[in-house]
Design a protein around this motif. Structure first.
Motif, mmCIF file in Angstrom:
data_model
loop_
_atom_site.group_PDB
_atom_site.id
_atom_site.type_symbol
_atom_site.label_atom_id
_atom_site.label_comp_id
_atom_site.label_asym_id
_atom_site.label_seq_id
_atom_site.Cartn_x
_atom_site.Cartn_y
_atom_site.Cartn_z
ATOM 1 N N UNK A 285 60.384 68.259 36.956
ATOM 2 C CA UNK A 285 60.722 66.879 37.299
ATOM 3 C C UNK A 285 59.587 66.178 38.036
ATOM 4 N N UNK A 286 59.552 64.860 37.841
ATOM 5 C CA UNK A 286 58.547 64.055 38.533
ATOM 6 C C UNK A 286 57.376 63.769 37.626
ATOM 7 N N UNK A 287 56.344 63.158 38.198
ATOM 8 C CA UNK A 287 55.173 62.768 37.415
ATOM 9 C C UNK A 287 54.169 63.930 37.377
ATOM 10 N N UNK A 288 53.528 64.174 36.213
ATOM 11 C CA UNK A 288 52.599 65.311 36.137
ATOM 12 C C UNK A 288 51.437 65.225 37.140
ATOM 13 N N UNK A 289 50.895 64.038 37.376
ATOM 14 C CA UNK A 289 49.766 63.940 38.312
ATOM 15 C C UNK A 289 50.077 63.122 39.569
ATOM 16 N N UNK A 290 50.778 62.010 39.368
ATOM 17 C CA UNK A 290 50.995 61.115 40.503
ATOM 18 C C UNK A 290 52.149 61.632 41.352
#
Ligand SMILES: *Cc1c(COP(=O)(O)O)cnc(C)c1O
Length: 388
Positions: A285-290
């Motif tokens: 879950x969440x953004x891969x980089x940010x």
């Protein structure tokens, strides 16, 4: 073996340097900063030095830092105090669907008391679209409050873009940076925010102390009325040791920032790629980089987060979950549903948040233990057997 602490989002340990800096201010230098005599002067000097240190961490001016008791108080102060101070403009508030309770609940309180609220949704990575914020702004918008980094999925919001938009429209903008400050670089000028909340215990400082950055010229109505502390904007005798600790934690964070980010990002990448290699049917879950460097939030299909946590705890791994039972709330995490996870996926949520004190060996240990636990739980899950 010592427990593996993978819950840095809940709180972080106070660093020894921070504790040492605080110590003299409990007994030796116990003065009240408001006193005119020498004891008062010593305390006053200490909290003013800390103000400069906190300001230095986020690129603020010294006089733009107000001390509070917590990230929660800072958020309440900003939301209630700025909405009140700007009520002549109107009583419309813009916020996001993934805010911490410290923001979501004061906003709800204001809504019950006559404010109108627009809640901006997020995409599947947990990001707010700045264009959507721009479209939500109205002539009667008093305040925008959108967090810098999310405490569950770690996603970092496009705060600088939102700041550019709100500034153009002349609307004040608060960001809850309680889990970002001290863990990622934060600069109030680059972010173009008018107010920013931070919390000491999220970056190796003491609990029970926070600060609100308030841009020079920004109006705010006090939440706590009383004496003249903090320029009359936040009354009550200052928590001198806590404030000194906050300053010391800010200095360490500034010195160690690059190392912290690099080290924790590396640990997190090893942990998440290891998990994805070893366990199937997992959503990251969440953004891969940010995202916050230390944040690993996964949904493990066909298991319950609560059981996962208990078995991990039994093996000495301390983590957290957004599932129904463990969040102590009555429903699944609002953040996980906001990014579009099903109720069932939310039930299998597991959050591990690493810090610079974690070691490679600890990550290896988690990677040894977790797949076994997941297999064991899936072996008992009727849903897992029914899936094919
Ligand atoms: C921890 C946290 C808070 C609350 O800070 P406290 O100092 O614990 O009151 C608010 N917002 C976010 C995003 C947090 O992570």
């Amino acid at each position: 073996m010592n427990p593996v602490y993978a819950d840095h989002i809940a709180t972080t340990p106070c660093r020894p340097e921070v504790f040492e800096a605080m110590k003299p201010y409990f007994m030796e230098h116990f003065g009240n900063p408001l006193s005119l005599h020498d004891f008062g002067q010593t305390a006053r000097d200490a909290i003013e030095a800390a103000r400069e240190q906190v300001a230095g961490l986020i690129g603020a001016k010294t006089e733009e830092i107000l001390y509070t008791s917590s990230g929660t108080e800072s958020c309440n102060f900003a939301i209630k105090g700025m909405t009140h101070a700007y009520q002549k403009k109107g009583r419309h508030i813009v916020t996001s669907s993934v805010e911490h309770h410290a923001v979501a609940n004061p906003v709800k309180f204001l809504e019950k008391n006559g404010c109108e609220v627009t809640t901006i949704p997020v995409d599947s990575a947990g990001r707010v679209d700045p264009d959507q914020v721009a479209r939500a702004l109205r002539d009667d918008t008093a305040l925008v409050s959108i967090m810098l980094a999310n405490n569950e999925i770690g996603t970092i919001q496009p705060v600088a873009e939102i700041g550019r938009i709100t500034r153009e429209r002349g609307i004040v903008f608060h960001t809850d940076a309680s889990c970002a400050v001290g863990n990622v670089p934060v600069d109030v000028e680059a972010l173009q925010v008018d107010a920013l909340s931070l919390s000491g215990h999220k970056f190796f400082g003491p609990k029970g102390v926070g600060a609100l950055y308030l841009r020079k010229g920004t109006r705010i109505t006090p939440l706590i009325h009383g004496g003249i502390q903090e320029g009359g904007r936040r009354a009550g005798a200052d928590n001198v040791p806590g404030i000194v600790g906050l300053g010391a934690a800010a200095v360490l964070a500034r010195e160690e920032m690059n190392d912290r980010v690099a080290r924790v990002t590396d640990l997190r990448n090893r942990l998440i790629s290891g998990i994805l290699e070893r366990v199937d049917e997992i959503t990251y879950n969440g953004h891969p980089e940010l995202r916050l460097p230390g944040n690993v939030n996964i949904a493990v299909n066909y298991v319950e987060g609560e059981s996962l946590l208990l078995l991990l705890m039994h093996k000495g791994i301390l983590a957290s979950s957004g599932s129904t039972c463990t969040s102590r709330a009555l429903k699944a995490s609002g953040v996980l549903t906001a990014i579009g996870l099903s109720e069932q996926a939310c039930q299998g949520s597991l959050q591990m948040t690493l810090g610079p004190g974690n070691t490679d060996a600890e990550v290896d240990y988690i990677l040894d233990v977790l797949p076994e636990i997941v297999s064991k739980l899936r072996a008992m899950s009727p849903l897992y057997h029914r899936k094919d």
